[in-house]
Write a protein that holds these residues in place. Sequence first.
Motif, PDB file in Angstrom:
ATOM      1  N   GLY A 142     -31.501  21.810  15.517  1.00 33.31           N
ATOM      2  CA  GLY A 142     -32.187  21.771  16.810  1.00 33.31           C
ATOM      3  C   GLY A 142     -32.759  23.081  17.291  1.00 33.31           C
ATOM      4  O   GLY A 142     -33.227  23.178  18.427  1.00 33.31           O
ATOM      5  N   ALA A 143     -32.744  24.105  16.455  1.00 32.41           N
ATOM      6  CA  ALA A 143     -33.321  25.396  16.847  1.00 32.41           C
ATOM      7  C   ALA A 143     -34.782  25.464  16.414  1.00 32.41           C
ATOM      8  O   ALA A 143     -35.211  24.750  15.504  1.00 32.41           O
ATOM      9  CB  ALA A 143     -32.534  26.542  16.221  1.00 32.41           C
ATOM     10  N   ASN A 144     -35.526  26.338  17.061  1.00 31.60           N
ATOM     11  CA  ASN A 144     -36.900  26.632  16.677  1.00 31.60           C
ATOM     12  C   ASN A 144     -36.849  27.837  15.759  1.00 31.60           C
ATOM     13  O   ASN A 144     -36.647  28.951  16.210  1.00 31.60           O
ATOM     14  CB  ASN A 144     -37.747  26.912  17.922  1.00 31.60           C
ATOM     15  CG  ASN A 144     -39.154  27.347  17.576  1.00 31.60           C
ATOM     16  OD1 ASN A 144     -39.717  26.936  16.566  1.00 31.60           O
ATOM     17  ND2 ASN A 144     -39.719  28.188  18.420  1.00 31.60           N
ATOM     18  N   TRP A 145     -37.013  27.628  14.432  1.00 31.86           N
ATOM     19  CA  TRP A 145     -36.913  28.703  13.447  1.00 31.86           C
ATOM     20  C   TRP A 145     -38.211  29.481  13.397  1.00 31.86           C
ATOM     21  O   TRP A 145     -39.296  28.891  13.334  1.00 31.86           O
ATOM     22  CB  TRP A 145     -36.588  28.134  12.069  1.00 31.86           C
ATOM     23  CG  TRP A 145     -36.237  29.181  11.065  1.00 31.86           C
ATOM     24  CD1 TRP A 145     -34.985  29.657  10.808  1.00 31.86           C
ATOM     25  CD2 TRP A 145     -37.127  29.898  10.199  1.00 31.86           C
ATOM     26  NE1 TRP A 145     -35.039  30.627   9.831  1.00 31.86           N
ATOM     27  CE2 TRP A 145     -36.349  30.795   9.441  1.00 31.86           C
ATOM     28  CE3 TRP A 145     -38.500  29.890   9.995  1.00 31.86           C
ATOM     29  CZ2 TRP A 145     -36.886  31.651   8.496  1.00 31.86           C
ATOM     30  CZ3 TRP A 145     -39.046  30.751   9.050  1.00 31.86           C
ATOM     31  CH2 TRP A 145     -38.244  31.618   8.315  1.00 31.86           C
ATOM     32  N   VAL A 146     -38.114  30.810  13.443  1.00 31.10           N
ATOM     33  CA  VAL A 146     -39.274  31.684  13.329  1.00 31.10           C
ATOM     34  C   VAL A 146     -39.000  32.742  12.263  1.00 31.10           C
ATOM     35  O   VAL A 146     -37.850  33.068  11.984  1.00 31.10           O
ATOM     36  CB  VAL A 146     -39.631  32.362  14.680  1.00 31.10           C
ATOM     37  CG1 VAL A 146     -40.072  31.316  15.703  1.00 31.10           C
ATOM     38  CG2 VAL A 146     -38.467  33.168  15.216  1.00 31.10           C
ATOM     39  N   ASP A 147     -40.072  33.279  11.692  1.00 32.88           N
ATOM     40  CA  ASP A 147     -39.955  34.264  10.622  1.00 32.88           C
ATOM     41  C   ASP A 147     -40.233  35.657  11.191  1.00 32.88           C
ATOM     42  O   ASP A 147     -41.344  36.165  11.104  1.00 32.88           O
ATOM     43  CB  ASP A 147     -40.946  33.924   9.503  1.00 32.88           C
ATOM     44  CG  ASP A 147     -40.777  34.800   8.275  1.00 32.88           C
ATOM     45  OD1 ASP A 147     -39.756  35.516   8.184  1.00 32.88           O
ATOM     46  OD2 ASP A 147     -41.665  34.770   7.404  1.00 32.88           O
ATOM     47  N   ARG A 148     -39.204  36.247  11.820  1.00 31.58           N
ATOM     48  CA  ARG A 148     -39.306  37.604  12.366  1.00 31.58           C
ATOM     49  C   ARG A 148     -38.030  38.356  12.041  1.00 31.58           C
ATOM     50  O   ARG A 148     -36.972  37.765  11.852  1.00 31.58           O
ATOM     51  CB  ARG A 148     -39.501  37.555  13.887  1.00 31.58           C
ATOM     52  CG  ARG A 148     -40.858  37.001  14.300  1.00 31.58           C
ATOM     53  CD  ARG A 148     -41.243  37.379  15.716  1.00 31.58           C
ATOM     54  NE  ARG A 148     -40.207  37.153  16.695  1.00 31.58           N
ATOM     55  CZ  ARG A 148     -40.152  36.078  17.496  1.00 31.58           C
ATOM     56  NH1 ARG A 148     -41.045  35.119  17.416  1.00 31.58           N
ATOM     57  NH2 ARG A 148     -39.177  35.981  18.384  1.00 31.58           N
ATOM     58  N   GLU A 149     -38.115  39.703  12.032  1.00 30.00           N
ATOM     59  CA  GLU A 149     -36.966  40.505  11.620  1.00 30.00           C
ATOM     60  C   GLU A 149     -35.779  40.415  12.567  1.00 30.00           C
ATOM     61  O   GLU A 149     -34.640  40.523  12.136  1.00 30.00           O
ATOM     62  CB  GLU A 149     -37.366  41.957  11.378  1.00 30.00           C
ATOM     63  CG  GLU A 149     -37.861  42.681  12.596  1.00 30.00           C
ATOM     64  CD  GLU A 149     -38.302  44.105  12.295  1.00 30.00           C
ATOM     65  OE1 GLU A 149     -38.282  44.529  11.123  1.00 30.00           O
ATOM     66  OE2 GLU A 149     -38.671  44.792  13.245  1.00 30.00           O
TER      67      GLU A 149
END
Length: 184
Positions: A142-149
């Motif tokens: 249920g999380a919003n996955w993002v590609d950041r450090e």
Amino acid sequence: MPAISNAKIAILATHGFEQSELEVPRDKLRSAGATVHVVTPDGQAIKGWDKTDWGSEVEADKALSTVQASDYDALVLPGGQINPDLLRVNDSALSLIRDFVGNGRIVAAICHAPWLLIEAGVVEGREMTSYHSIRTDVKNAGANWVDREAVVSNGIVTSRNPDDLDAFTAKIIEEIEEGRHERG
């Protein structure tokens, strides 16, 4: 005096933690003035995983059974594949994570450690990152996955891998200096 100088931080880990993901935050947070305790399930030393093989032992400061969220400002969860997989079936570890989140304390998880946040049931509706291989697990929880450090979602800090350790540790320090977080 910065809040980090008065901070108490727990690092929860067991065998198979990614060596750098425990040692770099531990050392940087201590250098910044925080009191940092390595917490293990039995209070004994644990052996790390260093990229492709077993690494070095790290001494424990406390046993999990002696630690309470109310004694600390933040909880750091190193990754590696083995460490979070062992801890996510440890009811006491999951309870401690829930207590940190429930009491508005900082929780920081890197690499595969978001598995612990998923198992503790605290990721739904949050923006998060993780090691790329567990992206689907994070999304399915249920999380919003993002590609950041480094990603911060209401006091929960997540990072992708050892390359992100500087940003990860900087965000932990920033969040501690901001203080407790009300969680929705």
